[in-house]
Enzyme design. Structure first.
Site, PDB file in Angstrom:
ATOM      1  N   LYS A  20      -1.225 103.058  -9.439  1.00 16.28           N
ATOM      2  CA  LYS A  20      -1.238 101.819 -10.239  1.00 16.28           C
ATOM      3  C   LYS A  20      -0.044 101.797 -11.185  1.00 16.28           C
ATOM      4  CE  LYS A  20      -4.514 101.496 -13.607  1.00 16.28           C
ATOM      5  NZ  LYS A  20      -4.138 101.127 -14.984  1.00 16.28           N
ATOM      6  N   SER A  21       0.215 102.924 -11.817  1.00 19.22           N
ATOM      7  CA  SER A  21       1.309 102.967 -12.797  1.00 19.22           C
ATOM      8  C   SER A  21       2.665 102.835 -12.121  1.00 19.22           C
ATOM      9  CB  SER A  21       1.245 104.290 -13.572  1.00 19.22           C
ATOM     10  OG  SER A  21       0.081 104.318 -14.354  1.00 19.22           O
ATOM     11  N   ARG A  25       5.402  99.668 -12.486  1.00 15.91           N
ATOM     12  CA  ARG A  25       6.775  99.922 -12.940  1.00 15.91           C
ATOM     13  C   ARG A  25       7.794  99.463 -11.896  1.00 15.91           C
ATOM     14  NH1 ARG A  25       3.660 102.951 -15.674  1.00 15.91           N
ATOM     15  NH2 ARG A  25       4.218 104.005 -17.611  1.00 15.91           N
ATOM     16  N   ASP A  47      -5.533  94.790 -10.921  1.00 12.64           N
ATOM     17  CA  ASP A  47      -4.476  94.947 -11.928  1.00 12.64           C
ATOM     18  C   ASP A  47      -3.088  94.633 -11.374  1.00 12.64           C
ATOM     19  OD1 ASP A  47      -6.089  95.481 -14.037  1.00 12.64           O
ATOM     20  OD2 ASP A  47      -5.373  97.517 -14.406  1.00 12.64           O
ATOM     21  N   ASN A  88      -7.927  92.620 -18.258  1.00 11.01           N
ATOM     22  CA  ASN A  88      -7.984  93.803 -19.120  1.00 11.01           C
ATOM     23  C   ASN A  88      -6.968  94.826 -18.623  1.00 11.01           C
ATOM     24  OD1 ASN A  88      -8.696  95.618 -21.059  1.00 11.01           O
ATOM     25  ND2 ASN A  88     -10.709  96.114 -20.201  1.00 11.01           N
ATOM     26  N   GLY A  90      -4.141  96.709 -19.486  1.00 13.86           N
ATOM     27  CA  GLY A  90      -3.370  97.143 -20.653  1.00 13.86           C
ATOM     28  C   GLY A  90      -1.916  97.386 -20.299  1.00 13.86           C
ATOM     29  N   SER A 167      -0.111 104.618 -27.939  1.00 10.05           N
ATOM     30  CA  SER A 167      -0.091 104.223 -26.534  1.00 10.05           C
ATOM     31  C   SER A 167       1.342 104.375 -26.050  1.00 10.05           C
ATOM     32  CB  SER A 167      -0.545 102.775 -26.353  1.00 10.05           C
ATOM     33  OG  SER A 167      -0.235 102.370 -25.021  1.00 10.05           O
ATOM     34  N   GLN A 169       2.418 103.081 -23.565  1.00  9.42           N
ATOM     35  CA  GLN A 169       2.793 101.808 -22.931  1.00  9.42           C
ATOM     36  C   GLN A 169       3.748 101.003 -23.810  1.00  9.42           C
ATOM     37  OE1 GLN A 169      -1.060 100.104 -22.125  1.00  9.42           O
ATOM     38  NE2 GLN A 169      -1.431 101.416 -20.358  1.00  9.42           N
ATOM     39  N   SER A 195       0.174 110.504 -24.258  1.00  6.40           N
ATOM     40  CA  SER A 195       0.328 110.106 -22.850  1.00  6.40           C
ATOM     41  C   SER A 195       1.787 110.231 -22.396  1.00  6.40           C
ATOM     42  CB  SER A 195      -0.167 108.663 -22.638  1.00  6.40           C
ATOM     43  OG  SER A 195      -1.495 108.509 -23.041  1.00  6.40           O
ATOM     44  N   ASP A 311      -6.565 109.311 -18.682  1.00  7.75           N
ATOM     45  CA  ASP A 311      -7.362 108.643 -17.645  1.00  7.75           C
ATOM     46  C   ASP A 311      -8.241 109.596 -16.840  1.00  7.75           C
ATOM     47  OD1 ASP A 311      -6.087 106.445 -18.578  1.00  7.75           O
ATOM     48  OD2 ASP A 311      -4.986 105.980 -16.743  1.00  7.75           O
ATOM     49  N   GLU A 339     -10.284 100.603 -21.460  1.00  5.77           N
ATOM     50  CA  GLU A 339     -11.096  99.495 -20.947  1.00  5.77           C
ATOM     51  C   GLU A 339     -12.392  99.359 -21.743  1.00  5.77           C
ATOM     52  OE1 GLU A 339      -8.993 101.218 -19.382  1.00  5.77           O
ATOM     53  OE2 GLU A 339      -8.567 100.519 -17.355  1.00  5.77           O
ATOM     54  N   ARG A 342     -13.947 104.829 -24.277  1.00  9.37           N
ATOM     55  CA  ARG A 342     -14.279 105.815 -23.238  1.00  9.37           C
ATOM     56  C   ARG A 342     -14.795 107.135 -23.785  1.00  9.37           C
ATOM     57  NH1 ARG A 342      -9.308 105.354 -19.128  1.00  9.37           N
ATOM     58  NH2 ARG A 342     -10.132 103.475 -18.135  1.00  9.37           N
ATOM     59  N   HIS A 385     -13.628 100.843 -14.734  1.00  8.53           N
ATOM     60  CA  HIS A 385     -13.545 101.478 -13.412  1.00  8.53           C
ATOM     61  C   HIS A 385     -13.665 103.002 -13.476  1.00  8.53           C
ATOM     62  CE1 HIS A 385      -8.844 101.780 -13.858  1.00  8.53           C
ATOM     63  NE2 HIS A 385      -9.403 101.625 -15.028  1.00  8.53           N
ATOM     64  N   ARG A 386     -13.060 103.603 -14.507  1.00 10.52           N
ATOM     65  CA  ARG A 386     -13.074 105.081 -14.546  1.00 10.52           C
ATOM     66  C   ARG A 386     -14.463 105.616 -14.891  1.00 10.52           C
ATOM     67  NH1 ARG A 386      -8.430 105.785 -12.743  1.00 10.52           N
ATOM     68  NH2 ARG A 386      -6.672 104.606 -13.531  1.00 10.52           N
ATOM     69  N   LYS A 411     -10.481  97.043 -10.316  1.00 10.38           N
ATOM     70  CA  LYS A 411      -9.289  97.088 -11.199  1.00 10.38           C
ATOM     71  C   LYS A 411      -8.183  97.951 -10.601  1.00 10.38           C
ATOM     72  CE  LYS A 411      -8.194  97.573 -16.105  1.00 10.38           C
ATOM     73  NZ  LYS A 411      -7.016  98.385 -16.354  1.00 10.38           N
TER      74      LYS A 411
HETATM   75  O1  LIG Z   1       1.861 103.400 -18.557  1.00 13.30           O
HETATM   76  C1  LIG Z   1       0.879 103.476 -17.803  1.00 13.30           C
HETATM   77  O2  LIG Z   1       0.964 103.174 -16.595  1.00 13.30           O
HETATM   78  C2  LIG Z   1      -0.399 103.958 -18.355  1.00 13.30           C
HETATM   79  C3  LIG Z   1      -0.436 104.631 -19.562  1.00 13.30           C
HETATM   80  C4  LIG Z   1      -1.676 105.191 -20.143  1.00 13.30           C
HETATM   81  O3  LIG Z   1      -2.001 104.442 -21.299  1.00 13.30           O
HETATM   82  P1  LIG Z   1      -1.653 104.908 -22.809  1.00 13.30           P
HETATM   83  O4  LIG Z   1      -0.214 105.211 -22.872  1.00 13.30           O
HETATM   84  O5  LIG Z   1      -2.022 103.711 -23.622  1.00 13.30           O
HETATM   85  O6  LIG Z   1      -2.514 106.098 -23.119  1.00 13.30           O
HETATM   86  C5  LIG Z   1      -2.846 105.142 -19.165  1.00 13.30           C
HETATM   87  O7  LIG Z   1      -4.049 105.287 -19.862  1.00 13.30           O
HETATM   88  C6  LIG Z   1      -2.875 103.860 -18.348  1.00 13.30           C
HETATM   89  O8  LIG Z   1      -3.922 103.842 -17.438  1.00 13.30           O
HETATM   90  C7  LIG Z   1      -1.611 103.707 -17.557  1.00 13.30           C
HETATM   91  C1  LIG Z   2      -6.403 102.714 -19.279  1.00 15.62           C
HETATM   92  C2  LIG Z   2      -6.210 102.243 -18.058  1.00 15.62           C
HETATM   93  O1  LIG Z   2      -5.483 101.146 -17.729  1.00 15.62           O
HETATM   94  P1  LIG Z   2      -4.780 100.044 -18.626  1.00 15.62           P
HETATM   95  O2  LIG Z   2      -4.411 100.652 -19.955  1.00 15.62           O
HETATM   96  O3  LIG Z   2      -3.593  99.640 -17.853  1.00 15.62           O
HETATM   97  O4  LIG Z   2      -5.751  98.915 -18.791  1.00 15.62           O
HETATM   98  C3  LIG Z   2      -6.778 102.955 -16.884  1.00 15.62           C
HETATM   99  O5  LIG Z   2      -6.485 102.566 -15.737  1.00 15.62           O
HETATM  100  O6  LIG Z   2      -7.545 103.919 -17.055  1.00 15.62           O
END
Ligand SMILES: O=C(O)C1=C[C@@H](OP(=O)(O)O)[C@@H](O)[C@H](O)C1
Ligand SMILES: C=C(OP(=O)(O)O)C(=O)O
Length: 427
Positions: A20-21, A25, A47, A88, A90, A167, A169, A195, A311, A339, A342, A385-386, A411
């Site tokens: 997914k990540s 990207r 997603d 949702n 993120g 985060s 992200q 992360s 995750d 999500e 957790r 989902h997790r 998701k």
């Molecule tokens: O950059 C990414 O693809 C992700 C970063 C992580 O989030 P955080 O950086 O907010 O912990 C992870 O939990 C998410 O599922 C995917």
């Molecule tokens: C936290 C997750 O995803 P996102 O932050 O992209 O919603 C995940 O997939 O566990």
């Protein structure tokens, strides 16, 4: 609701859907590149549907077959007629906010009610430092967001500060668009970056698409050259986070599961769950292009910092409930802004199954006794989902584990249940 069936030692080999990540990207770098890119093995899920839909709203052409063909716009982000809705997701909400900031028109970035509770203020603050006009509509520091309402144009660049790295992200988001700033972009990050492997993954994908970033080892300082991504063919690794449920299935049943398409080394930090399973007593091996885990007769508890792999915390916590002795999972406060909360959800649901688990502010403690005393129950999944996929693993050993709200797996892993069933339904 799905009831999981218990099984003996699992022997299986599985190819998991794409990461997914990495899919998200590569979609973004390909969309901002000049020319045509091909993604091989992308993840098709809710997603990635949100991310590709949003990029299409910004004028990028994406043809989806087995591979995805993307016609890059060279960084010229087109106006979107409607608000960009990302559910949702993120990752997409954080990453695409900066992509929208490259445009010359106004954008609204919105998501579902949970996304309205997931912070984005630190990213907004860093973007403002690069001259971007961005506001949180409700003043909460969370979506919905309005970008470029005043008609400013693009990202000015220069030096900015990301005030918090809770985060990763936020950081990935800034890095991905920085080459398109009008002036060379410099980024300073305050506080601990959590992360971290996701930042490394972002830098690796940027490098693969032709942009090399200079940075300090601790990720507190970045200099991003100006430039344009180069289109290319890009192969996506299998998703390591989603492989974790299959490796965990081997761990708790004493069987062997090989995931054939998560390589060693992997760009995904979550592949580092495997050595942790090794510390708990599993035998772990590289097999061809994949990774194999064999569960032991006796799993042992461990103490571990999982700040870098949030995750797969639910997965490890479930395995720990079948181990002997205490497992302490530290540095995981950021699980509370996923999500669902957790940290709290994992503790509540494992407790529902009879496990002895303590919730702390930024850690959890699982007092395992080999899985004795665990019993069935109806698991709540909080649209996460997790939660659904990790708690299903417990059902392979404990009779009567039922998963409610099971469709939330869409998701990141739409056909999870079909594949997971193959572990316990033979023939
Ligand atoms: O950059 C990414 O693809 C992700 C970063 C992580 O989030 P955080 O950086 O907010 O912990 C992870 O939990 C998410 O599922 C995917
Ligand atoms: C936290 C997750 O995803 P996102 O932050 O992209 O919603 C995940 O997939 O566990």
């Amino acid at each position: 609701m799905i009831e999981i069936e218990t099984t003996g030692r699992i022997e299986a080999s599985i190819e998991v859907p794409g990461s997914k990540s990495l899919t998200q990207r590569a979609l973004i770098t390909a969309a901002l590149a000049g020319g045509k890119s091909r993604l091989i093995g992308p993840l098709e899920s809710e997603d990635t549907e949100y991310s590709s839909g949003a990029l299409a709203q910004m004028g990028v052409t994406i043809e989806k077959g087995k591979d995805w063909i993307i016609m890059g716009n060279g960084g010229k982000v087109q106006p979107a007629d409607n608000p960009i809705f990302l559910g949702n997701n993120g990752t997409a909400t954080r990453l695409l906010t900066s992509v929208a900031a490259l445009g010359k028109s106004a954008f609204i970035i919105d998501g579902d009610p949970r996304m309205h509770q997931r912070p984005i203020g630190p990213l907004m603050s860093a973007l403002k430092g690069w001259g971007v006009d961005i506001v949180s509509v409700k003043g909460t520091g969370c979506p919905p967001l309005k970008i470029n309402e005043k008609g400013l144009d693009g990202i000015a660049g220069g030096e900015t500060v990301l005030p918090e790295g809770k985060s990763s992200q936020y950081l990935s988001s800034l890095l991905l668009v920085a080459p398109y700033a009008k002036k060379k972009a410099v980024l300073r990050v305050e506080g601990e970056v959590l992360s971290k492997p996701y930042v490394a993954m972002t830098l690796a994908v940027m490098a693969d698409f032709g942009i090399l970033v200079e940075c300090s080892k601790d990720y507190s300082y970045f200099e991003i050259p100006q430039g344009c991504y180069q289109s290319r063919e890009y192969r996506i690794e299998g998703d390591a986070s989603n492989s974790s449920y299959f490796w965990a299935a081997a761990a708790v049943t004493g069987g062997t599961v090989t995931v054939t398409n998560v390589p060693v080394p992997s760009l995904q930090g979550d592949a580092m769950l495997v050595p942790l399973l090794g510390r708990m007593g599993c035998e772990v091996r590289q097999v061809g292009g994949g990774i194999s885990v064999t569960g032991p007769d006796r799993l042992e508890g461990i103490t571990v910092d999982m700040g870098n792999m949030p995750d797969v915390v639910p997965t490890l916590a479930v395995v720990a409930a079948f181990a002997h002795g205490k497992t302490v999972i530290n540095n995981i406060a950021h699980l509370r802004i996923k999500e669902c909360d957790r940290l709290s959800a994992v503790v509540t649901e494992l407790t529902r199954l009879g496990a002895n688990v303590e919730e702390k502010e930024d850690s959890m403690v699982i007092h395992g006794n080999g899985g004795q005393g665990l019993h069935g129950g109806e698991i709540e999944t909080y649209e996460d989902h997790r939660m659904a996929m990790s708690m299903a693993v417990a059902g392979l050993r404990v009779p009567g584990v039922k998963i409610t709200g099971e469709s939330c797996v869409a998701k990141s892993f739409p056909d999870f249940w079909e594949r997971f069933r193959l572990l316990y339904i033979k023939g």
